[in-house]
Design an enzyme around this catalytic site. Structure first.
Site, short mmCIF file in Angstrom:
data_model
loop_
_atom_site.label_atom_id
_atom_site.label_comp_id
_atom_site.label_asym_id
_atom_site.label_seq_id
_atom_site.Cartn_x
_atom_site.Cartn_y
_atom_site.Cartn_z
N SER A 131 0.85 -1.19 0.00
CA SER A 131 0.00 0.00 0.00
C SER A 131 0.88 1.24 0.00
O SER A 131 1.96 1.25 0.61
CB SER A 131 -0.91 0.02 1.22
OG SER A 131 -1.56 1.29 1.35
N TYR A 145 -1.84 -0.08 10.34
CA TYR A 145 -1.98 -0.55 8.97
C TYR A 145 -0.73 -0.19 8.16
O TYR A 145 -0.17 -1.03 7.44
CB TYR A 145 -3.22 0.06 8.33
CG TYR A 145 -3.43 -0.32 6.88
CD1 TYR A 145 -3.91 -1.58 6.55
CD2 TYR A 145 -3.14 0.57 5.85
CE1 TYR A 145 -4.10 -1.94 5.21
CE2 TYR A 145 -3.33 0.23 4.53
CZ TYR A 145 -3.81 -1.03 4.21
OH TYR A 145 -3.99 -1.38 2.90
#
Length: 236
Positions: A131, A145
């Site tokens: 990501s 995250y």
């Protein structure tokens, strides 16, 4: 590949199947959705196998690789796509959510790589779907995250050194905001994300899948250990 029944994962299954690959993919919950992905791959002229496996459990990942070997005889391309995101400040997140992110986003990728390497020959490809949040976290509540995706980037760099003698490449693809059912382009968070991007739109699963297809192919043989952004300028 891990996590192929929806969103970016489903797009990757469809693209690799259309490219001629025999694709095995895991799904954790919806058999019906997984079967629809298989049907789409067949319609594209390819072959796909849906394997029920929860990346939260190591043995499920081990079994998924074994079932792939039993069906197709080996692994030429591994795509680690399974991931989960829980967002909140470090003090607000439940430890169960933190543990799930660490296990699914990082540990399951390590397990899948370890299991697959025993069956992967020269010219193999490992593609981790990370990501852009590994590099940029413009909003609070993304710290854990982002930690998991930063770990994937570091793992990719380290393994590039280990796998180069075997002529196996490993790369980390870092999507930015991508239009999926989990993060729709017209969802409540879209305006905030578009506000920090150079582009005026979300990406598509097909665009990410095309990048995976390139990294899986022969023209990408000189790319390894890289974290490659496909983010519409999110990190620009």
């Amino acid at each position: 590949m891990t996590g192929g029944s929806r969103g970016v994962g489903a797009g990757v299954v469809a693209r690799l199947a259309a490219d001629g690959a025999q694709v095995a993919f895991t799904y954790a919950s919806s058999k019906e959705r997984a079967e629809a992905v298989v049907d789409a791959a067949v319609e594209a002229g390819g072959t796909a196998l849906a394997i029920r496996a929860d990346s939260l459990h190591e043995q499920d990942v081990v079994s998924a690789v074994a079932q792939t070997i039993d069906r197709f005889g080996g692994v030429d391309i591994l795509v680690n796509n399974a991931a989960v995101g829980s967002f909140g400040t470090i003090t607000d997140l439940a430890m169960a959510d933190i543990d799930a992110m660490l296990t699914i986003n990082v540990r399951s990728a390590v397990v899948a790589i370890r299991e697959s390497l025993a069956h992967m020959g020269s010219g193999g490809r490992i593609i981790n779907v990370g990501s852009i949040n590994a590099d940029r976290t413009p909003f609070p509540g993304q710290s854990v995250y982002a930690l998991t995706k930063g770990a994937i980037a570091s793992l990719t760099r380290g393994l590039a050194r280990e796998l180069a003698p075997r002529a196996i490449t490993i790369n980390n693809l870092q999507p930015g905001p991508t239009d999926t059912d989990a993060n729709p382009a017209d969802g409540p968070l879209a305006a905030g994300m578009l506000g920090v991007m150079a582009s005026d739109r979300f990406g598509t699963a097909a665009e990410v899948a095309a990048f995976v297809s390139y990294l899986a192919g022969p023209e990408a043989a000189f790319i390894t250990g890289a974290s490659l952004d496909i983010d519409g300028g999110f990190a620009a």
